[in-house]
Design a protein around this motif. Structure first.
Motif, mmCIF file in Angstrom:
data_model
loop_
_atom_site.group_PDB
_atom_site.id
_atom_site.type_symbol
_atom_site.label_atom_id
_atom_site.label_comp_id
_atom_site.label_asym_id
_atom_site.label_seq_id
_atom_site.Cartn_x
_atom_site.Cartn_y
_atom_site.Cartn_z
ATOM 1 N N UNK A 213 0.839 -1.201 0.000
ATOM 2 C CA UNK A 213 0.000 0.000 0.000
ATOM 3 C C UNK A 213 0.878 1.257 0.000
ATOM 4 N N UNK A 214 0.888 1.964 -1.134
ATOM 5 C CA UNK A 214 1.548 3.260 -1.208
ATOM 6 C C UNK A 214 0.556 4.285 -0.644
ATOM 7 N N UNK A 215 1.005 5.132 0.280
ATOM 8 C CA UNK A 215 0.053 6.114 0.806
ATOM 9 C C UNK A 215 0.727 7.454 1.047
ATOM 10 N N UNK A 216 -0.091 8.489 1.015
ATOM 11 C CA UNK A 216 0.396 9.849 1.207
ATOM 12 C C UNK A 216 -0.635 10.617 2.010
ATOM 13 N N UNK A 217 -0.165 11.473 2.911
ATOM 14 C CA UNK A 217 -1.051 12.272 3.754
ATOM 15 C C UNK A 217 -0.829 13.752 3.508
ATOM 16 N N UNK A 218 -1.910 14.507 3.467
ATOM 17 C CA UNK A 218 -1.840 15.963 3.529
ATOM 18 C C UNK A 218 -2.343 16.339 4.921
ATOM 19 N N UNK A 219 -1.664 17.261 5.587
ATOM 20 C CA UNK A 219 -1.963 17.535 6.993
ATOM 21 C C UNK A 219 -2.031 19.023 7.288
ATOM 22 N N UNK A 220 -2.418 19.334 8.524
ATOM 23 C CA UNK A 220 -2.459 20.737 8.949
ATOM 24 C C UNK A 220 -1.069 21.280 9.237
ATOM 25 N N UNK A 221 -0.087 20.392 9.382
ATOM 26 C CA UNK A 221 1.280 20.801 9.681
ATOM 27 C C UNK A 221 2.160 19.581 9.847
ATOM 28 N N UNK A 222 3.351 19.772 10.401
ATOM 29 C CA UNK A 222 4.311 18.670 10.479
ATOM 30 C C UNK A 222 4.584 18.205 11.907
ATOM 31 N N UNK A 223 3.814 18.706 12.870
ATOM 32 C CA UNK A 223 3.957 18.262 14.252
ATOM 33 C C UNK A 223 3.111 17.000 14.433
ATOM 34 N N UNK B 45 4.274 1.608 1.913
ATOM 35 C CA UNK B 45 5.295 2.318 1.148
ATOM 36 C C UNK B 45 4.866 3.764 0.987
ATOM 37 N N UNK B 46 5.854 4.643 0.862
ATOM 38 C CA UNK B 46 5.537 6.050 0.676
ATOM 39 C C UNK B 46 6.799 6.847 0.431
ATOM 40 N N UNK B 47 6.631 8.157 0.399
ATOM 41 C CA UNK B 47 7.760 9.054 0.179
ATOM 42 C C UNK B 47 7.970 9.841 1.468
ATOM 43 N N UNK B 48 9.064 9.584 2.159
ATOM 44 C CA UNK B 48 9.325 10.106 3.504
ATOM 45 C C UNK B 48 8.324 9.530 4.499
ATOM 46 N N UNK B 49 7.791 8.366 4.195
ATOM 47 C CA UNK B 49 6.743 7.750 5.013
ATOM 48 C C UNK B 49 7.255 7.260 6.359
ATOM 49 N N UNK B 50 8.501 6.812 6.426
ATOM 50 C CA UNK B 50 9.013 6.289 7.695
ATOM 51 C C UNK B 50 9.101 7.374 8.765
ATOM 52 N N UNK B 51 9.480 8.588 8.358
ATOM 53 C CA UNK B 51 9.668 9.667 9.325
ATOM 54 C C UNK B 51 8.399 10.478 9.576
ATOM 55 N N UNK B 52 7.480 10.496 8.600
ATOM 56 C CA UNK B 52 6.310 11.359 8.776
ATOM 57 C C UNK B 52 4.975 10.632 8.631
ATOM 58 N N UNK C 44 -3.201 12.281 -4.270
ATOM 59 C CA UNK C 44 -3.257 11.191 -5.246
ATOM 60 C C UNK C 44 -2.164 11.322 -6.299
ATOM 61 N N UNK C 45 -1.872 12.564 -6.735
ATOM 62 C CA UNK C 45 -0.797 12.764 -7.713
ATOM 63 C C UNK C 45 0.544 12.349 -7.121
ATOM 64 N N UNK C 46 0.773 12.728 -5.855
ATOM 65 C CA UNK C 46 2.038 12.393 -5.201
ATOM 66 C C UNK C 46 2.197 10.900 -4.989
ATOM 67 N N UNK C 47 1.116 10.233 -4.575
ATOM 68 C CA UNK C 47 1.234 8.809 -4.281
ATOM 69 C C UNK C 47 1.434 8.001 -5.568
ATOM 70 N N UNK C 48 0.789 8.440 -6.654
ATOM 71 C CA UNK C 48 0.994 7.728 -7.924
ATOM 72 C C UNK C 48 2.404 8.000 -8.465
ATOM 73 N N UNK C 49 2.880 9.232 -8.282
ATOM 74 C CA UNK C 49 4.247 9.555 -8.707
ATOM 75 C C UNK C 49 5.256 8.712 -7.930
ATOM 76 N N UNK C 50 4.994 8.522 -6.632
ATOM 77 C CA UNK C 50 5.879 7.709 -5.805
ATOM 78 C C UNK C 50 5.952 6.279 -6.324
#
Length: 316
Positions: free
Chosen positions: A10-20, A91-98, A155-161
């Motif tokens: 599962x490739x996944x990506x989150x958009x959030x209110x911030x990085x905390x 799986x993701x892009x910077x997924x382990x840290x964020x 969705x664009x980011x997760x497909x690009x990943x």
């Protein structure tokens, strides 16, 4: 090059209110689940974070308060998200840290039972940074030879990943990597387990990096005055450290991992105590009896000359 999968990824990506991770919330989640037979399943959902979205965050991902005013909360869709992911690896892009710690924080707040055990994690950014050291937009241009449209939409980011990972497999097939110790290997191979090992070089326990595994596979503190010390050793010398972290401003998943280590530590101490040899306990009991007997003997009444004279008169 198509992925060789033994289970869904599962490739996944989150958009959030911030990085905390502790304070911020998810406003959009997109998951592209790739099955071993190559079939793709997509889940995308906007989420009401129940807090205002800062302007700088909205400018980054294009999602404003008005866009999510009628969206469901994570509490309402958390179980649905967990069910969609199922037993897939992540799986993701910077997924382990964020993304993984952020997702786990939301699951824990919502009371959704989602375990990271028996999964592997592929962070495409780590492959990229260790081999080329660039951003997702540059990675897409570099590996896929195209410009990334609609960057920073989930969705664009997760497909690009997903596309970048497939291109990385082709580009680095047979490529030699040398680590900081001079050890050479060919790490980018079409195997999720191997990719997970290569993209998790820091070996985090909690993904937020507060607790990591050392070279011997032992959980150690990774910050502050106890940095580098085994967690269980810290529990021995400073038991209050556990309570301090549990009450401190740490991610919920960090606290959960810490609790698991604490319970394991207590169970090990209890087991060691319960396996004390039986004869040792019997020796202690006998020693106590001997001590009491000696005490009784030493406390006996002292025989005096008057007592002897009295006995002589009585018995002649």
């Amino acid at each position: 090059m198509e992925l060789k999968l033994k289970k869904p990824l599962a490739f996944f990506d989150l958009e959030t209110t911030g990085i905390n991770i502790s304070a911020d919330r998810i406003v959009e989640v997109s998951i592209l689940k790739v099955l071993p037979n190559g079939e793709e399943q997509v889940y995308t959902k906007r989420i009401n974070p129940l807090m205002p979205i800062p302007a700088e965050s909205s400018m980054f991902h294009g999602i404003y308060d008005d866009d999510i005013i009628d969206a469901p909360t994570f509490q309402a869709v958390g179980q649905e998200i967990a069910d969609f992911i199922g037993d897939a690896d992540l799986a993701g892009y910077n997924s382990n840290k964020f993304d993984i710690p952020m997702l786990m924080e939301e699951f824990l707040r919502a009371g959704v039972d989602f375990s990271l055990e028996n999964r592997v994690f592929v962070d495409v950014q780590n492959i990229f940074h260790q081999m080329e050291q660039r951003t997702l937009k540059a990675a897409y241009k570099f590996y896929c030879h195209e410009s990334l449209e609609n960057a920073h939409t989930a969705e664009a980011d997760v497909r690009a990943t997903y596309e970048v990972l497939k291109a990385q497999l082709s580009k680095y097939e047979g490529a030699v990597y040398e680590d900081k110790h001079g050890k050479q290997s060919v790490p980018v191979v079409n195997d999720v387990q191997a990719l997970s090992a290569f993209t998790n070089l820091s070996k985090p326990v909690d993904f937020a990096g507060r607790i990591v595994y050392n070279e011997d596979g032992i959980e150690v503190i990774n910050f502050g005055k106890h940095k580098g010390r085994p967690v269980k050793e810290v529990f021995e010398v400073e038991p209050s450290y556990y309570a301090w972290m549990q009450n401190g401003d740490f991610p919920l998943y960090t606290k959960k991992c810490l609790e698991n280590i604490w319970n394991s530590h207590k169970a090990a101490k209890k087991a060691a105590k319960s396996t004390e040899p039986i004869h040792a306990a019997e020796d202690k009991k006998q020693a106590k009896k001997d001590f009491q007997k000696q005490e009784n003997k030493s406390s006996a009444t002292e025989i005096t000359n008057d007592m002897l004279a009295s006995l002589k008169n009585k018995f002649g």
